[in-house]
Design a protein around this motif. Structure first.
Motif, PDB file in Angstrom:
ATOM      1  N   ILE A 131       0.806  -1.018   0.110  1.00 49.80           N
ATOM      2  CA  ILE A 131      -0.026  -0.004   0.085  1.00 49.80           C
ATOM      3  C   ILE A 131       1.074   1.357   0.123  1.00 49.80           C
ATOM      4  O   ILE A 131       1.782   1.563   0.830  1.00 49.80           O
ATOM      5  N   VAL A 132       0.589   2.161  -0.748  1.00 50.01           N
ATOM      6  CA  VAL A 132       1.340   3.475  -0.907  1.00 50.01           C
ATOM      7  C   VAL A 132       0.183   4.537  -0.565  1.00 50.01           C
ATOM      8  O   VAL A 132      -0.841   4.678  -0.912  1.00 50.01           O
ATOM      9  N   VAL A 133       0.817   5.526   0.391  1.00 53.58           N
ATOM     10  CA  VAL A 133       0.064   6.519   0.850  1.00 53.58           C
ATOM     11  C   VAL A 133       0.966   7.779   0.579  1.00 53.58           C
ATOM     12  O   VAL A 133       2.095   8.279   1.102  1.00 53.58           O
ATOM     13  N   ALA A 145       2.499  -1.069  -6.366  1.00 57.16           N
ATOM     14  CA  ALA A 145       1.530  -0.704  -5.359  1.00 57.16           C
ATOM     15  C   ALA A 145       0.012  -1.593  -5.787  1.00 57.16           C
ATOM     16  O   ALA A 145      -0.542  -1.661  -6.884  1.00 57.16           O
ATOM     17  N   ASP A 146      -0.513  -2.537  -4.627  1.00 64.85           N
ATOM     18  CA  ASP A 146      -1.737  -3.057  -4.715  1.00 64.85           C
ATOM     19  C   ASP A 146      -3.013  -2.051  -4.403  1.00 64.85           C
ATOM     20  O   ASP A 146      -4.003  -2.016  -4.979  1.00 64.85           O
ATOM     21  N   LEU A 147      -2.738  -1.170  -3.716  1.00 57.03           N
ATOM     22  CA  LEU A 147      -3.460  -0.065  -3.521  1.00 57.03           C
ATOM     23  C   LEU A 147      -2.845   1.542  -3.113  1.00 57.03           C
ATOM     24  O   LEU A 147      -1.701   1.249  -2.548  1.00 57.03           O
ATOM     25  N   VAL A 148      -3.593   2.528  -3.595  1.00 55.37           N
ATOM     26  CA  VAL A 148      -2.999   3.827  -3.229  1.00 55.37           C
ATOM     27  C   VAL A 148      -4.023   4.547  -2.571  1.00 55.37           C
ATOM     28  O   VAL A 148      -5.288   4.616  -3.111  1.00 55.37           O
ATOM     29  N   TYR A 149      -3.554   5.680  -1.638  1.00 48.45           N
ATOM     30  CA  TYR A 149      -4.368   6.260  -0.976  1.00 48.45           C
ATOM     31  C   TYR A 149      -3.564   7.638  -1.022  1.00 48.45           C
ATOM     32  O   TYR A 149      -2.289   7.501  -0.844  1.00 48.45           O
TER      33      TYR A 149
END
Length: 467
Positions: free
Chosen positions: A362-364, A390-394
């Motif tokens: 996860i990348v924030v 990244a699998d997910l980005v916030y």
């Protein structure tokens, strides 16, 4: 407790008046961290330090440097009175440099300067008493504070120098007068203020204006701006050492062996092979290690001992620190790189995240600031790199919205206006087995996200730093 400054020395350095006879053991600009025996310097920044002089003295400050009468302080208080408190501090820094016999290394660059400074602290401490800037004390007040704090017996000093606008590094380096000037990299940070990377290179090269005679410039061999930097170094009469992966580099990184929590760098220096085992992962740290050993070599010191000492280096909070977050059903890994961000440092952080064994990466991200008109395009250009890892980005901030919307829909976690709104969303989303990278410019306050993640830790110790 050793005496850093006597009353006579304070008067002579600043040209100020001080009725009391005091023995100063430290320098402070913040009453929250002041120690007994410190000289409290009443600077004007977001708040006027004169409003805190009474508190500083009550907490044990030996004296206070002021340019007006502070409230709540009696006439017999130990006040070092000067015409201007910032100018007085800078005079104190200049005097400290003049009396010191330490060999100094100045460090600047668009990315990696604080980390390189900390690596130099570790390497040089193995070779003698070493004094270095704390945190990112690298501006018009941070450099003189660092110099004024330098112990009398320091053998080595490491001074970080930063800038936001043109003309800021020259007075810092002329005050510090380093024997070695290190330029880590030329990037795009503050390009909105300076206008171009060429102008950034010119500003960074100003560190060479304060070099001691026959001093050394340690320059990034892989930079497209190397010819510009070489010309500036030649104009300054500096000896030149280069570092990087280029075959022309004097300190060449020939191989980097990565691991999820550490790495090994293979170097060549004057034909001498060296190995550096780092307790923190990242190819960028291997490049920084080359710069560090270049500075050690420039000082005529033992590079083998310095290389061995670097095995003790670990990334600090906000600089890529690895922290385990104990959740109810397992643990997550936090990569706290929240202190600042540029395109180069985000890509470096992504390479570290990619090396982690995790169920989800996860990348924030918060906005990269001070990029000017090119800001939106620079953010969106990162989308392919991020999507590949990244699998997910916030994300938060108006600039990161463009990057967020450029990502494949399956990669999008959420976007928020600011880090305060994003922190709760990210904390709710994290699960055991996740590895989470947090990054953004300082003004985006991404430390809020870090704090929210640490607050999830069920052990109550706010997360454990991974060795």
């Amino acid at each position: 407790m050793s005496v850093l400054w006597t009353s006579a020395e304070l008067r002579a350095a600043t040209g100020g008046t001080l009725a009391s006879e005091v023995a100063v053991s430290g320098i402070s600009i913040d009453t929250r961290t002041i120690q007994p025996g410190d000289l409290f310097v009443a600077l004007r920044d977001q708040r006027d330090g004169h409003d805190f002089v009474a508190d500083a003295l009550a907490r044990g400050a030996a004296a206070a440097l002021v340019d007006r009468d502070p409230q709540g302080v009696g006439g017999a208080a130990p006040l070092l009175r000067v015409a201007d408190s910032l100018t007085g501090l800078q005079a104190l820094g200049t005097a400290a440099r003049t009396r010191s016999h330490a060999h100094l290394v100045g460090v600047t660059g668009s990315v990696g300067k604080t980390t390189t400074k900390e690596m130099l602290r570790v390497a040089l401490s193995a070779l003698g008493t070493t004094h270095a800037s704390v945190a990112s004390y690298n501006n018009h007040w941070g450099v003189p504070v660092t110099l004024a704090r330098m112990p009398r017996d320091a053998a080595f000093g490491v001074i970080e120098m930063g800038m936001n606008n043109r003309g800021e590094i020259a007075p810092l380096t002329r005050m510090a007068r380093p024997h070695v000037g290190v330029i880590t990299a030329i990037g795009t940070a503050h390009i909105g203020n300076l206008g171009s990377q060429e102008a950034i290179a010119e500003e960074k090269a100003d560190i060479l204006l304060g070099l001691q005679p026959k001093g050394t410039a340690v320059l990034p061999a892989d930079s497209p701006f190397l010819p510009q930097l070489l010309k500036r170094a030649e104009d300054a009469g500096a000896r030149i050492l280069s570092f990087g992966e280029s075959s022309r580099a004097d300190i060449q990184l020939t191989d980097y062996i990565p691991g999820p929590d550490r790495g090994t760098a293979r170097l060549l220096m004057d034909g001498l092979p060296l190995s550096v085992h780092l307790s923190a992962p990242g190819h960028h740290l291997a490049i920084n290690a080359c710069a560090v050993l270049g500075a050690v070599h420039a000082l005529g010191l033992d590079v083998v001992a310095a290389a061995e000492a670097l095995s003790a280096f670990d990334a600090g909070a906000g600089r890529g620190q690895r922290v385990t977050i104990a959740l109810q059903a397992g643990a997550a890994l936090l990569l706290d790189d929240s202190y600042n961000a540029s395109a180069a440092s985000i890509r470096a952080g992504l390479s570290v995240l990619a090396a982690q064994q995790a169920s989800r990466r996860i990348v924030v991200l918060g906005d990269m600031l001070e990029l000017g008109e090119g800001g939106p395009a620079m953010h969106e250009a990162l989308a392919p790199d991020i999507a590949a890892v990244a699998d997910l980005v916030y994300a938060c901030g108006p600039l990161m919205r463009g990057l967020y919307e450029a990502l494949p829909e399956a990669r999008r976690g959420a976007h928020a206006a600011d880090s305060a709104a994003l922190a709760a969303v990210v904390a709710e989303a994290v699960r055991p087995g996740d590895a989470v990278l947090v990054k953004g410019s300082l003004g985006m306050r991404m430390a809020r996200v870090v704090a929210a993640l640490k607050a999830l830790d069920v052990t109550g110790d706010a997360g454990k730093v991974v060795p």
